[in-house]
Write a protein that holds these residues in place. Structure first.
Motif: not given
Length: 99
Positions: A5, A7, A37-38, A40
């Motif tokens: 992830r 950010e 996966a992500e 943000a």
């Protein structure tokens, strides 16, 4: 939370959403097919522009005295997740580095 992830914390007072969004787009394009996966985008205040990968800091605007170029962030993500993976043109020295 799925891993890895990434950010991007960006200052809303400074209006850095476009910069953060562009970086997210570049990273998702380079690390496609679920390699990240992500990504943000996290609104913040006080001049913050920080990039974390699975909770570990990749970049902080105040500590590194400015914004990263996308090449640097791509290399740092690659170095942590896929150290043997080539990044094509992002691995080649830029004009200023070659001089």
């Amino acid at each position: 939370m799925p891993s890895p992830r990434l950010e991007i914390h960006y200052c809303t007072q400074c209006r850095w959403l476009l910069r953060a969004g562009w970086m997210a787009q570049e990273l998702l394009t380079t690390f496609s097919d679920g390699e990240l996966a992500e990504v943000a985008l996290i609104p913040a205040r006080g001049g913050l522009f920080r990039i974390l990968l699975d909770g570990e800091q990749l970049w902080d605007r105040k500590e590194e005295d400015g914004f990263p170029d996308i090449k640097t962030i791509k290399q740092r993500v690659r170095d942590r997740l896929f150290p043997d993976r080539p990044l094509g043109h992002s691995d080649r020295p830029g004009k200023a580095e070659a001089d």
